[in-house]
Design a protein around this motif. Structure first.
Motif, PDB file in Angstrom:
ATOM      1  N   ASP A 142      40.148  34.307  49.922  1.00 41.14           N
ATOM      2  CA  ASP A 142      41.531  34.828  48.848  1.00 41.14           C
ATOM      3  C   ASP A 142      41.005  33.652  47.680  1.00 41.14           C
ATOM      4  N   THR A 143      41.619  34.818  46.479  1.00 44.96           N
ATOM      5  CA  THR A 143      42.062  34.157  45.491  1.00 44.96           C
ATOM      6  C   THR A 143      43.964  34.642  44.421  1.00 44.96           C
ATOM      7  N   ARG A 144      44.099  34.510  43.576  1.00 47.45           N
ATOM      8  CA  ARG A 144      45.125  34.720  42.638  1.00 47.45           C
ATOM      9  C   ARG A 144      44.856  35.615  41.842  1.00 47.45           C
ATOM     10  N   LEU A 145      45.350  37.309  41.384  1.00 49.21           N
ATOM     11  CA  LEU A 145      44.902  38.127  40.102  1.00 49.21           C
ATOM     12  C   LEU A 145      46.453  38.180  39.766  1.00 49.21           C
ATOM     13  N   ILE A 146      46.051  38.816  38.570  1.00 45.57           N
ATOM     14  CA  ILE A 146      47.742  39.944  38.160  1.00 45.57           C
ATOM     15  C   ILE A 146      48.224  41.259  39.094  1.00 45.57           C
ATOM     16  N   TYR A 147      49.640  41.588  39.537  1.00 47.47           N
ATOM     17  CA  TYR A 147      49.464  42.637  39.975  1.00 47.47           C
ATOM     18  C   TYR A 147      50.705  43.439  38.639  1.00 47.47           C
ATOM     19  N   TYR A 148      50.217  44.601  38.188  1.00 44.94           N
ATOM     20  CA  TYR A 148      51.269  45.210  36.882  1.00 44.94           C
ATOM     21  C   TYR A 148      51.957  46.099  37.036  1.00 44.94           C
ATOM     22  N   ARG A 149      52.344  46.590  36.618  1.00 47.49           N
ATOM     23  CA  ARG A 149      53.165  47.711  36.051  1.00 47.49           C
ATOM     24  C   ARG A 149      52.187  48.161  35.107  1.00 47.49           C
ATOM     25  N   PHE A 256      62.279  44.213  36.296  1.00 49.25           N
ATOM     26  CA  PHE A 256      62.783  43.320  36.148  1.00 49.25           C
ATOM     27  C   PHE A 256      61.407  42.441  35.434  1.00 49.25           C
ATOM     28  N   PHE A 257      60.369  42.402  36.220  1.00 51.39           N
ATOM     29  CA  PHE A 257      58.600  41.706  35.711  1.00 51.39           C
ATOM     30  C   PHE A 257      58.070  42.731  36.020  1.00 51.39           C
ATOM     31  N   ALA A 258      57.102  42.939  34.931  1.00 54.16           N
ATOM     32  CA  ALA A 258      55.732  43.396  34.943  1.00 54.16           C
ATOM     33  C   ALA A 258      54.382  42.443  35.084  1.00 54.16           C
ATOM     34  N   PHE A 259      54.128  41.904  35.671  1.00 55.19           N
ATOM     35  CA  PHE A 259      53.348  40.664  36.223  1.00 55.19           C
ATOM     36  C   PHE A 259      53.721  39.923  36.974  1.00 55.19           C
ATOM     37  N   TYR A 260      52.204  40.233  38.422  1.00 56.98           N
ATOM     38  CA  TYR A 260      52.890  38.882  39.396  1.00 56.98           C
ATOM     39  C   TYR A 260      51.520  38.482  39.550  1.00 56.98           C
ATOM     40  N   ILE A 261      51.891  36.977  40.078  1.00 59.65           N
ATOM     41  CA  ILE A 261      50.137  36.114  40.326  1.00 59.65           C
ATOM     42  C   ILE A 261      49.983  36.059  42.210  1.00 59.65           C
ATOM     43  N   SER A 262      49.083  36.252  42.113  1.00 65.85           N
ATOM     44  CA  SER A 262      49.814  36.788  43.949  1.00 65.85           C
ATOM     45  C   SER A 262      48.341  37.040  44.219  1.00 65.85           C
ATOM     46  N   GLY A 263      48.063  37.195  45.880  1.00 69.79           N
ATOM     47  CA  GLY A 263      46.839  36.745  46.077  1.00 69.79           C
ATOM     48  C   GLY A 263      46.323  38.445  46.859  1.00 69.79           C
ATOM     49  N   PRO A 264      45.499  38.765  48.123  1.00 74.02           N
ATOM     50  CA  PRO A 264      45.587  40.085  47.497  1.00 74.02           C
ATOM     51  C   PRO A 264      45.760  39.768  49.881  1.00 74.02           C
ATOM     52  N   TRP A 265      46.414  39.378  50.276  1.00 66.04           N
ATOM     53  CA  TRP A 265      48.068  39.973  50.933  1.00 66.04           C
ATOM     54  C   TRP A 265      48.943  40.885  50.716  1.00 66.04           C
ATOM     55  N   ASN A 266      49.346  41.155  49.386  1.00 61.87           N
ATOM     56  CA  ASN A 266      50.525  41.663  48.846  1.00 61.87           C
ATOM     57  C   ASN A 266      50.167  42.811  48.419  1.00 61.87           C
ATOM     58  N   ILE A 267      48.446  43.227  49.028  1.00 62.82           N
ATOM     59  CA  ILE A 267      48.124  44.417  48.589  1.00 62.82           C
ATOM     60  C   ILE A 267      48.911  45.285  49.790  1.00 62.82           C
ATOM     61  N   MET A 334      41.442  43.837  60.718  1.00 62.77           N
ATOM     62  CA  MET A 334      42.206  44.534  61.464  1.00 62.77           C
ATOM     63  C   MET A 334      43.531  43.395  60.607  1.00 62.77           C
ATOM     64  N   THR A 335      43.034  42.233  59.767  1.00 59.00           N
ATOM     65  CA  THR A 335      43.613  41.858  58.911  1.00 59.00           C
ATOM     66  C   THR A 335      43.975  41.678  57.329  1.00 59.00           C
ATOM     67  N   GLY A 336      43.306  42.341  56.825  1.00 57.53           N
ATOM     68  CA  GLY A 336      42.748  42.599  55.693  1.00 57.53           C
ATOM     69  C   GLY A 336      42.543  41.177  55.119  1.00 57.53           C
ATOM     70  N   ASN A 337      41.986  40.105  55.360  1.00 63.16           N
ATOM     71  CA  ASN A 337      41.306  38.727  54.893  1.00 63.16           C
ATOM     72  C   ASN A 337      40.293  39.579  54.521  1.00 63.16           C
ATOM     73  N   LEU A 338      39.854  39.047  52.957  1.00 63.69           N
ATOM     74  CA  LEU A 338      38.626  39.649  52.680  1.00 63.69           C
ATOM     75  C   LEU A 338      37.517  38.984  53.183  1.00 63.69           C
ATOM     76  N   PRO A 339      36.250  39.477  52.805  1.00 58.82           N
ATOM     77  CA  PRO A 339      34.554  38.608  53.161  1.00 58.82           C
ATOM     78  C   PRO A 339      34.477  37.683  52.017  1.00 58.82           C
TER      79      PRO A 339
END
Length: 424
Positions: A142-149, A256-267, A334-339
């Motif tokens: 996993d890694t972190r990137l931006i989720y955004y509106r 309330f916020f437009a950008f969020y730094i998070s990992g693949p589990w949040n997809i 099965m898990t959503g974990n990225l290869p």
């Protein structure tokens, strides 16, 4: 000796002989595999096919909760009762390598139809190496990137996600001007991973002299910490911890916020938790960097073989099986974990998911945190000092000086051990 005793001795000898013959004739070897959380459930299903193809190997899976797994593994090592192989968070590898608990794997890599090192994202592969020795094989990444509106960004006049810190700041200022009561980005003060991801985008490492001392007073980290601090000082990020927000997904949906730094589990979480009418409004993008597309942290879990195992070759066969691209694709489904292998991304479920595309790009620029056993303690100090900085209880100069001082104290034993090794 009476007749009954003679029959008992003869029967016992025969049983021992038959048992010995069974072992010599290739009776099943039982391996113990420890895995954490959801992965501990799923791996049992994955291994059913392996056991059918390898009738001489049986695998007993023990599922551990993540919160107590590290302590349990350390206790098992102290008691000489470690499993044959295990799932290990890749930031734990330096600790268990320093203890001499896990097996170096270099001579087993790149065998025909086995674990192909060139197929792995370089940052996650490097997180399993100490100096030039490989101790683990990435299982998922996993890694972190931006989720955004993207709708809010478009309304503010931006057709695409920002690529650099300057573009990101400009976009957040425009959003703040349109909605002064809202914020550009959420950076929870009780987490250090966001600051770490930003810091890894710089050239200078966070530790110096082979991990003996902190290097937080370096100009690169100062620049990162200044950028981080300015987001709070200018009102682009709220001075809040994650616990102060009851529901991240609701607040994201409200703007309330437009950008969020998070990992693949949040997809999956965003797909499940955002209202249906908001599902078209969000997207993922690689993390912006100081001067362009930025790096991010290489996280995830790896598979290791313990030195104390009496069945290392059989354990390695399990590692090779779980590392096959087709098995990694099943694991993702099965898990959503990225290869961690590039070839495993040929799965249509990944290729056709627009939210995963940014992770594929970001993984090419993922970087390992400092590979010292003490890193998680240092990360905690980074969080504490950064929170004090944002609260105004420290200046930036005081923060970087204090962070180096705390880090140097944590690394004192490491320096002593390295010095002793150098004198030997």
């Amino acid at each position: 000796m009476n007749l009954r005793r003679r029959h008992w001795v003869a029967g016992s000898a025969l049983a021992l002989l038959l048992a010995g013959c069974e072992r010599r004739s290739g009776g099943p070897v039982e391996l113990r595999l420890w895995a954490m959380g959801r992965e501990g459930e799923v791996v049992k299903e994955l291994l059913a096919d392996f056991e059918r193809a390898n009738p001489g190997i049986r695998i007993k899976v023990q599922q551990l909760p993540w919160l107590s797994a590290q302590e349990k593994l350390l206790t098992a090592f102290a008691g000489d009762v470690t499993p044959d192989l295990c799932q290990l968070g890749n930031t734990w590898i330096p600790q268990f390598a320093a203890l001499g608990a896990i097996e170096p794997l270099g001579d087993r890599i790149d065998r025909p139809n086995g674990v192909a090192s060139a197929d792995y994202f370089p940052g996650i592969w490097a997180s399993n190496q100490i100096d030039t020795t490989l101790y683990g094989v990435p299982w998922y990444v996993d890694t972190r990137l931006i989720y955004y509106r993207k709708d809010l960004l478009a309304d503010a006049g931006f057709a695409k996600a920002p690529v650099s810190w300057a573009e990101w700041t400009e976009a957040m200022r425009a959003l703040k001007q349109r909605s002064p009561q809202n914020y550009g980005v959420l950076l929870p003060l009780n987490e250090y991973e966001q600051l770490l991801s930003l810091a890894l985008q710089q050239e200078a490492p966070l530790l110096r002299e082979g991990g003996r001392f902190g290097d937080f007073r370096h100009a690169d980290f100062r620049a990162t910490l200044q950028f981080y601090l300015d987001l709070f000082r200018t009102g682009l990020a709220p001075r809040l911890s994650a616990t102060a927000i009851s529901n991240v997904w609701d607040e994201f949906a409200k703007g309330f916020f437009a950008f969020y730094i998070s990992g693949p589990w949040n997809i999956g979480e965003f797909k499940r938790r955002l209202p249906l009418e908001k599902q078209h409004t969000w997207m993922t993008a690689p993390l912006p960097g100081p001067h362009g597309a930025g790096a991010s942290v290489a996280g995830g879990a790896s598979l290791v073989v313990f030195k104390a195992s009496q069945h290392k070759e059989e354990a390695w066969k399990v590692v090779e099986y779980l590392s096959q691209p087709e098995v990694q694709r099943r694991f993702y489904q099965m898990t959503g974990n990225l290869p961690p292998r590039r070839s495993a991304w040929n799965d249509p479920a990944l290729q056709d998911d627009p939210y995963s595309a940014a992770f594929r790009e970001q993984l090419e620029r993922a970087k390992s945190p400092p590979k010292v056993p003490e890193w998680e303690r240092i990360g905690t100090e980074m969080r504490i000092v950064a929170e004090q900085l944002v609260a105004g209880r420290m200046t930036l100069e005081q923060a970087v000086t204090e962070l180096d001082a705390r880090t140097d104290r944590i690394l004192e034993k490491r320096r002593w051990m390295l010095d002793q090794r150098g004198r030997a």
